[in-house]
Design a protein around this motif. Structure first.
Motif, PDB file in Angstrom:
ATOM      1  N   LEU A 149      -2.644   9.049   4.564  1.00 36.96           N
ATOM      2  CA  LEU A 149      -1.867   9.211   3.341  1.00 36.96           C
ATOM      3  C   LEU A 149      -2.793   9.284   2.133  1.00 36.96           C
ATOM      4  O   LEU A 149      -2.617  10.132   1.258  1.00 36.96           O
ATOM      5  CB  LEU A 149      -0.914   8.023   3.216  1.00 36.96           C
ATOM      6  CG  LEU A 149       0.155   8.026   2.152  1.00 36.96           C
ATOM      7  CD1 LEU A 149       1.070   9.219   2.312  1.00 36.96           C
ATOM      8  CD2 LEU A 149       0.964   6.743   2.231  1.00 36.96           C
ATOM      9  N   LYS A 150      -3.794   8.448   2.117  1.00 38.45           N
ATOM     10  CA  LYS A 150      -4.775   8.450   1.027  1.00 38.45           C
ATOM     11  C   LYS A 150      -5.490   9.799   0.951  1.00 38.45           C
ATOM     12  O   LYS A 150      -5.625  10.389  -0.122  1.00 38.45           O
ATOM     13  CB  LYS A 150      -5.795   7.328   1.240  1.00 38.45           C
ATOM     14  CG  LYS A 150      -6.872   7.266   0.198  1.00 38.45           C
ATOM     15  CD  LYS A 150      -7.843   6.136   0.506  1.00 38.45           C
ATOM     16  CE  LYS A 150      -8.957   6.079  -0.520  1.00 38.45           C
ATOM     17  NZ  LYS A 150      -9.884   4.976  -0.246  1.00 38.45           N
ATOM     18  N   ASP A 189       2.033   6.787  -6.824  1.00 35.56           N
ATOM     19  CA  ASP A 189       1.016   7.768  -7.222  1.00 35.56           C
ATOM     20  C   ASP A 189       1.511   9.199  -7.025  1.00 35.56           C
ATOM     21  O   ASP A 189       1.249  10.077  -7.843  1.00 35.56           O
ATOM     22  CB  ASP A 189      -0.282   7.555  -6.435  1.00 35.56           C
ATOM     23  CG  ASP A 189      -1.055   6.333  -6.886  1.00 35.56           C
ATOM     24  OD1 ASP A 189      -0.753   5.786  -7.969  1.00 35.56           O
ATOM     25  OD2 ASP A 189      -1.959   5.913  -6.146  1.00 35.56           O
ATOM     26  N   PHE A 220      -3.100  12.572  -0.187  1.00 38.37           N
ATOM     27  CA  PHE A 220      -2.849  12.468  -1.624  1.00 38.37           C
ATOM     28  C   PHE A 220      -4.034  13.020  -2.418  1.00 38.37           C
ATOM     29  O   PHE A 220      -3.857  13.758  -3.376  1.00 38.37           O
ATOM     30  CB  PHE A 220      -2.588  11.012  -2.024  1.00 38.37           C
ATOM     31  CG  PHE A 220      -2.394  10.839  -3.497  1.00 38.37           C
ATOM     32  CD1 PHE A 220      -1.216  11.224  -4.103  1.00 38.37           C
ATOM     33  CD2 PHE A 220      -3.402  10.331  -4.283  1.00 38.37           C
ATOM     34  CE1 PHE A 220      -1.040  11.086  -5.476  1.00 38.37           C
ATOM     35  CE2 PHE A 220      -3.240  10.196  -5.649  1.00 38.37           C
ATOM     36  CZ  PHE A 220      -2.053  10.568  -6.241  1.00 38.37           C
ATOM     37  N   GLN A 227       0.827  -1.200   0.000  1.00 38.41           N
ATOM     38  CA  GLN A 227       0.000   0.000   0.000  1.00 38.41           C
ATOM     39  C   GLN A 227       0.867   1.259   0.000  1.00 38.41           C
ATOM     40  O   GLN A 227       0.596   2.210  -0.717  1.00 38.41           O
ATOM     41  CB  GLN A 227      -0.931   0.012   1.214  1.00 38.41           C
ATOM     42  CG  GLN A 227      -2.031  -0.997   1.125  1.00 38.41           C
ATOM     43  CD  GLN A 227      -2.874  -1.055   2.394  1.00 38.41           C
ATOM     44  OE1 GLN A 227      -2.491  -0.573   3.442  1.00 38.41           O
ATOM     45  NE2 GLN A 227      -4.034  -1.673   2.283  1.00 38.41           N
ATOM     46  N   TYR A 228       1.913   1.236   0.820  1.00 39.64           N
ATOM     47  CA  TYR A 228       2.823   2.378   0.898  1.00 39.64           C
ATOM     48  C   TYR A 228       3.466   2.648  -0.461  1.00 39.64           C
ATOM     49  O   TYR A 228       3.506   3.784  -0.933  1.00 39.64           O
ATOM     50  CB  TYR A 228       3.897   2.114   1.962  1.00 39.64           C
ATOM     51  CG  TYR A 228       4.981   3.155   1.978  1.00 39.64           C
ATOM     52  CD1 TYR A 228       4.813   4.340   2.678  1.00 39.64           C
ATOM     53  CD2 TYR A 228       6.171   2.963   1.292  1.00 39.64           C
ATOM     54  CE1 TYR A 228       5.795   5.305   2.691  1.00 39.64           C
ATOM     55  CE2 TYR A 228       7.158   3.915   1.300  1.00 39.64           C
ATOM     56  CZ  TYR A 228       6.966   5.088   2.002  1.00 39.64           C
ATOM     57  OH  TYR A 228       7.960   6.045   2.000  1.00 39.64           O
ATOM     58  N   LEU A 236       1.383  15.201   2.910  1.00 39.71           N
ATOM     59  CA  LEU A 236       1.533  13.897   2.284  1.00 39.71           C
ATOM     60  C   LEU A 236       2.895  13.292   2.624  1.00 39.71           C
ATOM     61  O   LEU A 236       2.986  12.129   3.014  1.00 39.71           O
ATOM     62  CB  LEU A 236       1.369  14.011   0.763  1.00 39.71           C
ATOM     63  CG  LEU A 236       1.530  12.732  -0.032  1.00 39.71           C
ATOM     64  CD1 LEU A 236       0.487  11.698   0.369  1.00 39.71           C
ATOM     65  CD2 LEU A 236       1.433  13.020  -1.520  1.00 39.71           C
ATOM     66  N   MET A 244       3.683   9.928   4.730  1.00 38.72           N
ATOM     67  CA  MET A 244       4.473   8.850   4.134  1.00 38.72           C
ATOM     68  C   MET A 244       5.596   8.442   5.093  1.00 38.72           C
ATOM     69  O   MET A 244       5.848   7.253   5.289  1.00 38.72           O
ATOM     70  CB  MET A 244       5.037   9.268   2.779  1.00 38.72           C
ATOM     71  CG  MET A 244       3.969   9.359   1.707  1.00 38.72           C
ATOM     72  SD  MET A 244       4.602   9.918   0.111  1.00 38.72           S
ATOM     73  CE  MET A 244       5.414   8.427  -0.437  1.00 38.72           C
ATOM     74  N   GLU A 248       2.417   1.830  -3.368  1.00 37.42           N
ATOM     75  CA  GLU A 248       1.403   2.294  -4.324  1.00 37.42           C
ATOM     76  C   GLU A 248       1.193   3.807  -4.185  1.00 37.42           C
ATOM     77  O   GLU A 248       1.151   4.533  -5.173  1.00 37.42           O
ATOM     78  CB  GLU A 248       0.085   1.557  -4.075  1.00 37.42           C
ATOM     79  CG  GLU A 248      -1.023   1.979  -5.010  1.00 37.42           C
ATOM     80  CD  GLU A 248      -2.327   1.258  -4.698  1.00 37.42           C
ATOM     81  OE1 GLU A 248      -3.387   1.834  -5.011  1.00 37.42           O
ATOM     82  OE2 GLU A 248      -2.302   0.140  -4.150  1.00 37.42           O
ATOM     83  N   TRP A 249       1.072   4.293  -2.938  1.00 36.03           N
ATOM     84  CA  TRP A 249       0.882   5.734  -2.731  1.00 36.03           C
ATOM     85  C   TRP A 249       2.119   6.523  -3.135  1.00 36.03           C
ATOM     86  O   TRP A 249       2.024   7.615  -3.681  1.00 36.03           O
ATOM     87  CB  TRP A 249       0.512   6.031  -1.276  1.00 36.03           C
ATOM     88  CG  TRP A 249      -0.894   5.603  -0.980  1.00 36.03           C
ATOM     89  CD1 TRP A 249      -1.289   4.640  -0.110  1.00 36.03           C
ATOM     90  CD2 TRP A 249      -2.090   6.103  -1.586  1.00 36.03           C
ATOM     91  NE1 TRP A 249      -2.656   4.509  -0.136  1.00 36.03           N
ATOM     92  CE2 TRP A 249      -3.177   5.403  -1.037  1.00 36.03           C
ATOM     93  CE3 TRP A 249      -2.348   7.077  -2.546  1.00 36.03           C
ATOM     94  CZ2 TRP A 249      -4.491   5.642  -1.395  1.00 36.03           C
ATOM     95  CZ3 TRP A 249      -3.670   7.312  -2.908  1.00 36.03           C
ATOM     96  CH2 TRP A 249      -4.712   6.601  -2.344  1.00 36.03           C
ATOM     97  N   LYS A 250       3.296   5.956  -2.874  1.00 32.95           N
ATOM     98  CA  LYS A 250       4.532   6.628  -3.269  1.00 32.95           C
ATOM     99  C   LYS A 250       4.592   6.742  -4.792  1.00 32.95           C
ATOM    100  O   LYS A 250       4.940   7.795  -5.330  1.00 32.95           O
ATOM    101  CB  LYS A 250       5.750   5.886  -2.728  1.00 32.95           C
ATOM    102  CG  LYS A 250       7.061   6.618  -2.988  1.00 32.95           C
ATOM    103  CD  LYS A 250       8.208   5.924  -2.306  1.00 32.95           C
ATOM    104  CE  LYS A 250       9.525   6.593  -2.499  1.00 32.95           C
ATOM    105  NZ  LYS A 250       9.758   7.384  -3.653  1.00 32.95           N
TER     106      LYS A 250
END
Length: 95
Positions: free
Chosen positions: A83-84, A21, A87, A14-15, A47, A51, A17-19
């Protein structure tokens, strides 16, 4: 794979994926990023802070005992939710 390894793998995924993005958003908004608008924005700072905190919780899983895993899981998942949201706020501002 034990519970701790499965949890870490899920959170790392998940981490990352956000990084990815966030990196993609930086590329898509390179004009704003180059001018320091994106990087210096409150949303970007939030953000990046989220992270860092999420990564710290993930790293703590390595040495956690079974008793601490549930608490770390809860904190890490909460941080990933933050984080979501951070973002989304950043994306809404610069998209």
């Amino acid at each position: 794979m034990d519970t701790k390894d499965a949890l870490k793998q899920k959170l790392v995924s998940q981490y990352e994926e956000w990084k990815a993005d966030f990196d993609k958003l930086k590329a898509e908004t390179k004009g704003a990023y180059a001018e320091g608008q994106l990087e210096g924005s409150q949303e970007a700072k939030e953000l990046e802070s989220n992270m860092d905190k999420a990564k710290a919780y993930i790293d703590q899983l390595e040495s956690a005992n079974e008793k601490d895993i549930e608490e770390l899981k809860s904190k890490a998942e909460s941080q990933l939710d933050g984080l979501k949201n951070a973002f989304q706020n950043l994306k809404n501002k610069f998209s």
